[in-house]
Design a protein around this motif. Structure first.
Motif, PDB file in Angstrom:
ATOM      1  N   TYR A  61       0.837  -1.049  -0.583  1.00  0.00           N
ATOM      2  CA  TYR A  61       0.220   0.130  -0.009  1.00  0.00           C
ATOM      3  C   TYR A  61       0.896   1.561   0.115  1.00  0.00           C
ATOM      4  CZ  TYR A  61      -3.734  -3.085   0.851  1.00  0.00           C
ATOM      5  OH  TYR A  61      -4.708  -4.211   1.759  1.00  0.00           O
ATOM      6  N   ALA A  62       0.760   2.587  -0.646  1.00  0.00           N
ATOM      7  CA  ALA A  62       1.169   3.670  -0.664  1.00  0.00           C
ATOM      8  C   ALA A  62       1.186   4.669   0.495  1.00  0.00           C
ATOM      9  CB  ALA A  62       1.430   4.294  -2.527  1.00  0.00           C
ATOM     10  N   LYS A  63       1.940   5.040   0.897  1.00  0.00           N
ATOM     11  CA  LYS A  63       1.746   5.688   1.395  1.00  0.00           C
ATOM     12  C   LYS A  63       1.053   7.710   1.213  1.00  0.00           C
ATOM     13  CE  LYS A  63       6.091   7.150   2.841  1.00  0.00           C
ATOM     14  NZ  LYS A  63       7.315   7.478   3.672  1.00  0.00           N
ATOM     15  N   VAL A  69       0.760  10.058   6.095  1.00  0.00           N
ATOM     16  CA  VAL A  69      -0.252   9.412   6.231  1.00  0.00           C
ATOM     17  C   VAL A  69       0.180   8.002   6.172  1.00  0.00           C
ATOM     18  CG1 VAL A  69      -2.730   8.850   6.678  1.00  0.00           C
ATOM     19  CG2 VAL A  69      -1.830  11.377   5.769  1.00  0.00           C
ATOM     20  N   GLU A  70       0.363   7.207   6.898  1.00  0.00           N
ATOM     21  CA  GLU A  70       0.690   5.772   7.163  1.00  0.00           C
ATOM     22  C   GLU A  70      -0.466   4.752   6.759  1.00  0.00           C
ATOM     23  OE1 GLU A  70       3.711   5.125   6.981  1.00  0.00           O
ATOM     24  OE2 GLU A  70       4.538   6.345   7.853  1.00  0.00           O
ATOM     25  N   TYR A 120      -6.693   3.816   4.163  1.00  0.00           N
ATOM     26  CA  TYR A 120      -7.676   2.801   2.709  1.00  0.00           C
ATOM     27  C   TYR A 120      -9.410   2.478   4.208  1.00  0.00           C
ATOM     28  CZ  TYR A 120      -3.288   2.962   0.748  1.00  0.00           C
ATOM     29  OH  TYR A 120      -2.616   3.397  -0.565  1.00  0.00           O
ATOM     30  N   PHE A 121      -9.803   1.912   3.667  1.00  0.00           N
ATOM     31  CA  PHE A 121     -10.861   1.961   3.917  1.00  0.00           C
ATOM     32  C   PHE A 121     -10.605   0.327   3.210  1.00  0.00           C
ATOM     33  CE2 PHE A 121     -11.810   5.940   4.408  1.00  0.00           C
ATOM     34  CZ  PHE A 121     -11.956   6.026   5.596  1.00  0.00           C
TER      35      PHE A 121
END
Length: 202
Positions: free
Chosen positions: A12-14, A26-27, A32-33
């Motif tokens: 996942y990209a920060k 934002v980590e 993400y949801f």
């Protein structure tokens, strides 16, 4: 944007917000949801009353079709008023219109969504309630939470709308949930409700 979820995916990209004096990172866990389940928690609406008149809809009118996903009735705090499909909507609104017409109130045109609006009279008090009949209980919507009043503009509107989507849902929105204690019992698969004075809730 939405993407298909893969349980083993971890790349996942920060996201970094660059301010004049600092950067705010934002980590991924907070960016993400993840929606693991897509079931809709429907309730078994059987019939509707306007005032003291029960409309007598055919059995299954508001049921969910599990094969197509069409239909079903649910509580939705993201919606404002009450939503019906076209057929039930026309039947329900005819009763509201007959009720107000019997008192000599004139229906006026306001907009595409607010279709049933009437001239406002400060001394008028005979607002009809609406009752949603479930198999084991009745959900009574008192007039306070059923109408939108625009006193300065001189009219009020019935807070019932046509469902705008293609899935033909019946929605009980947040305006109709005021002063009602709702409990979603996922263990037994039921919704419990009772009138409540939420202003006194601590």
């Amino acid at each position: 944007m939405r993407y298909k979820n893969h349980p083993k995916f971890r790349a996942y990209a920060k996201m970094t917000l660059h301010f004049r004096n600092a950067d705010y990172v934002v980590e991924p866990p907070y960016l993400y949801f993840h929606f693991e389940r897509r079931e809709i928690f429907c309730v078994g609406l059987v019939d509707v009353s306007v005032g003291d008149k029960r409309l007598g809809f055919p059995p299954g009118t508001f049921d969910l079709d599990t094969n197509t996903g069409l239909g079903g009735c649910l509580f939705d705090t993201g919606a404002l008023g009450m939503y019906f499909n076209q057929g039930p909507y026309d039947a329900v609104m005819k009763e509201f219109d007959d009720h107000f017409s019997s008192f000599g109130l004139k229906r006026i045109s306001v907009g595409k969504d607010l279709r049933y609006c009437y001239n406002y009279h400060p001394k008028f008090r005979a607002y009809a309630k609406m009752t949603l009949h479930f198999p084991t209980a009745d959900y009574v919507v008192e007039p306070t939470y059923l109408y939108f009043h625009y006193e300065r503009k001189g009219y009020f509107c019935v807070g019932v709308f046509i469902y705008p989507g293609q899935q033909q849902k019946t929605i009980i929105g947040s305006w109709l949930q005021q002063d009602m204690r709702l409990l979603y019992d996922l263990n037994f698969g039921v919704v419990r409700f009772m009138p409540e004075n939420c202003a006194a809730d601590q």
